[in-house]
Design a protein around this motif. Sequence first.
Motif, mmCIF file in Angstrom:
data_model
loop_
_atom_site.group_PDB
_atom_site.id
_atom_site.type_symbol
_atom_site.label_atom_id
_atom_site.label_comp_id
_atom_site.label_asym_id
_atom_site.label_seq_id
_atom_site.Cartn_x
_atom_site.Cartn_y
_atom_site.Cartn_z
ATOM 1 N N SER A 258 0.832 -1.106 -0.017
ATOM 2 C CA SER A 258 -0.160 0.109 0.025
ATOM 3 C C SER A 258 0.891 1.259 0.057
ATOM 4 N N PRO A 259 0.372 2.223 -0.355
ATOM 5 C CA PRO A 259 0.974 3.733 -0.237
ATOM 6 C C PRO A 259 1.260 4.072 1.073
ATOM 7 N N ARG A 260 2.529 4.575 1.382
ATOM 8 C CA ARG A 260 2.934 4.813 2.750
ATOM 9 C C ARG A 260 2.206 5.957 3.417
ATOM 10 N N LYS A 261 1.005 5.990 3.682
ATOM 11 C CA LYS A 261 0.340 6.962 4.423
ATOM 12 C C LYS A 261 -0.738 6.511 5.559
ATOM 13 N N ALA A 262 -0.694 7.040 6.815
ATOM 14 C CA ALA A 262 -1.478 6.633 7.667
ATOM 15 C C ALA A 262 -2.581 7.644 8.060
ATOM 16 N N ASP A 263 -3.851 7.134 8.309
ATOM 17 C CA ASP A 263 -4.928 8.182 8.462
ATOM 18 C C ASP A 263 -4.657 8.706 9.942
ATOM 19 N N ASP A 264 -5.705 9.675 10.536
ATOM 20 C CA ASP A 264 -5.106 10.322 11.597
ATOM 21 C C ASP A 264 -5.293 9.536 12.838
ATOM 22 N N GLU A 265 -6.368 8.622 12.856
ATOM 23 C CA GLU A 265 -6.537 7.549 13.730
ATOM 24 C C GLU A 265 -5.648 6.809 13.911
ATOM 25 N N LYS A 266 -5.022 5.928 12.942
ATOM 26 C CA LYS A 266 -3.861 5.065 12.974
ATOM 27 C C LYS A 266 -2.789 5.941 13.309
ATOM 28 N N LYS A 267 -2.579 7.174 12.777
ATOM 29 C CA LYS A 267 -1.230 7.811 13.353
ATOM 30 C C LYS A 267 -1.346 8.072 14.917
ATOM 31 N N LYS A 268 -2.402 8.390 15.406
ATOM 32 C CA LYS A 268 -2.636 8.527 16.917
ATOM 33 C C LYS A 268 -2.192 7.308 17.540
ATOM 34 N N HIS A 269 -2.763 6.248 16.985
ATOM 35 C CA HIS A 269 -2.629 4.902 17.650
ATOM 36 C C HIS A 269 -1.148 4.351 17.764
ATOM 37 N N ILE A 270 -0.547 4.763 16.599
ATOM 38 C CA ILE A 270 0.814 4.358 16.377
ATOM 39 C C ILE A 270 1.880 5.162 17.323
ATOM 40 N N LEU A 271 1.614 6.541 17.488
ATOM 41 C CA LEU A 271 2.500 7.398 18.343
ATOM 42 C C LEU A 271 2.121 7.011 19.572
ATOM 43 N N GLU A 272 1.009 6.803 19.835
ATOM 44 C CA GLU A 272 0.742 6.143 21.391
ATOM 45 C C GLU A 272 1.325 4.901 21.888
ATOM 46 N N GLU A 273 1.458 4.126 20.808
ATOM 47 C CA GLU A 273 2.114 2.743 21.025
ATOM 48 C C GLU A 273 3.694 3.141 21.525
ATOM 49 N N LEU A 274 4.063 4.211 20.380
ATOM 50 C CA LEU A 274 5.459 4.419 20.238
ATOM 51 C C LEU A 274 5.777 5.037 21.626
ATOM 52 N N GLN A 275 5.092 5.903 22.152
ATOM 53 C CA GLN A 275 5.356 6.821 23.240
ATOM 54 C C GLN A 275 5.421 5.799 24.292
ATOM 55 N N GLU A 276 4.710 4.954 24.510
ATOM 56 C CA GLU A 276 4.651 3.735 25.554
ATOM 57 C C GLU A 276 6.112 3.095 25.695
ATOM 58 N N SER A 277 6.456 2.842 24.428
ATOM 59 C CA SER A 277 7.837 1.974 24.267
ATOM 60 C C SER A 277 8.714 2.721 24.712
ATOM 61 N N VAL A 278 8.978 4.138 24.159
ATOM 62 C CA VAL A 278 9.764 5.224 24.630
ATOM 63 C C VAL A 278 10.242 5.319 25.865
ATOM 64 N N ILE A 279 8.984 5.506 26.637
ATOM 65 C CA ILE A 279 8.896 5.697 28.098
ATOM 66 C C ILE A 279 9.651 4.429 28.807
ATOM 67 N N LYS A 280 9.093 3.285 28.361
ATOM 68 C CA LYS A 280 9.706 2.311 29.009
ATOM 69 C C LYS A 280 11.156 2.041 28.832
#
Lengths: 128, 368
Positions: free
Chosen positions: A81-103
């Motif tokens: 697929s084209p490399r782009k994420a909708d707002d909802e997906k982006k929000k979800h991924i960034l949240e996941e990322l934040q959690e990992s970075v905090i850990k």
Amino acid sequence: MSGDLIITLDPNSETPLYRQIYSQIVEAIASGRLLPGDRLPSLRVLAGVLDINYHTVNEAYEMLRQDGFITLMNRKRYIVSPRKADDEKKKHILEELQESVIKAAALGISYDEIDSMTRKFFNGGDAH
Amino acid sequence: MISAFAQFYFVEFLITAITGLAVSLIPYMTERSIVFGVRIPSGMIYNSKLTAMKRIYTLSVIAVTVSAIIVSYALRYTVYPVIVSTPIVIAVAFLIYLPMHLRVAAMKKDMGPIEGDRTVSAMVASGGLKSFPWLYSLPGLVLIIAMFAVGIVYYPRIPVMFPTHYGISGIPNQYSEKSIFAVLFMPTISAIITAFLFVLAVAIWRTSFRLDYGVDDPVSRARIFRSRTVKFMLLVSAFVDSTFLISAFTEWGIIGPFNLMVITLPAVLIVVAALLLFASTGQMGSRIRIKEGNGAADQRILAGEVKDDDKYWKAGVLYVNRNDGRIFVPKRFGVGFTMNFGHPAALALLGAILSLPVILLILIILKL
């Protein structure tokens, strides 16, 4: 070299096989080895070469499709697929990322370590 | 001046000799983890019995090749035409291979199964045709267009009856009545063969294959191997086209007289090129010299053993796997690709290849 997909499976890993396939394809897309529009090997080809069950590959591809990395065309062709994420997906991924970075920070992993690990997947880094 | 008969035998012996040499060297061309069609565990790679068997096989096949050439030379005035020495060498080589295959399989069985905590599967799959070597298909295309163009332009000057078959001495022994179909027969057949080889080259470009272990950079090897194989196939079709071009131009009276040496030269060049490619590349690139430091190989690949896939290989040479979606797979005992005989499309393709001579025959009969 772009265009080639390399998948290595370790049957003794704790990570299930479908998950190993999933993450290696996502990594190939992130590093630019697979480009939007590239066609993935068919389910039966992947199952044949890796000598694993057809349903294992199907599980991996289905997960990739649900997560928006690949699209199913004409019921049998899997296209990147084209490399782009909708707002909802982006929000979800960034949240996941934040959690990992905090850990990571809490466990004493340095910024430089995270930086060198992530850099290769973004433009301007040493992406191939 | 060498007689046409001597020329014919020279070409025949040359092809037999080169084919025999190539077949005799196969044990040294395969992937490291495959010996006589058997996937061996890494513990067996340096087994001295295997080394000895490889040597025996090579020397035996060379002896068979030399004998075949001597025998067919001795029979040169009695058996005609002798185009059977090459297939005979290949068949006898298989008979030498078979007991060795069974012996290695038995040795492996004694060692116990490969499956263990180091078993890994890895593959390379082509992402697409963006990097396909299109340029290599150009010479064939140019030759075909040239053949049709010259045939059409030259058409009015071709005699009403023109030669379409030549005896071994180079004297025409068959003529055809002039028609668009009869005149453009050669270019048409050439175009069909080229299209067929092109489709095969694309299919091989797109195929996926397993990687070997315990070698530096199996990924680069596999890529170079695939790339060279496809380029070679495209150049082979150009060589075939050049043979057809020479034949067509001879028929039309543009060049002549008919010369067997010229007509068979492309065949000899193909076989020589195949041998060079074969020896320098090896199956899956096993013989390519990889530069130091170039091996950005996956550590998991280097550390692993190959998953045992012997059960899909009948006699170590015939691949039958109904669960594999591939039509073409790399050969086990040889260099290049073979078909998955468990795939319906492969069986259909085999039928098509076998029926091609029949179709040609029908066309030739229709033309007469």
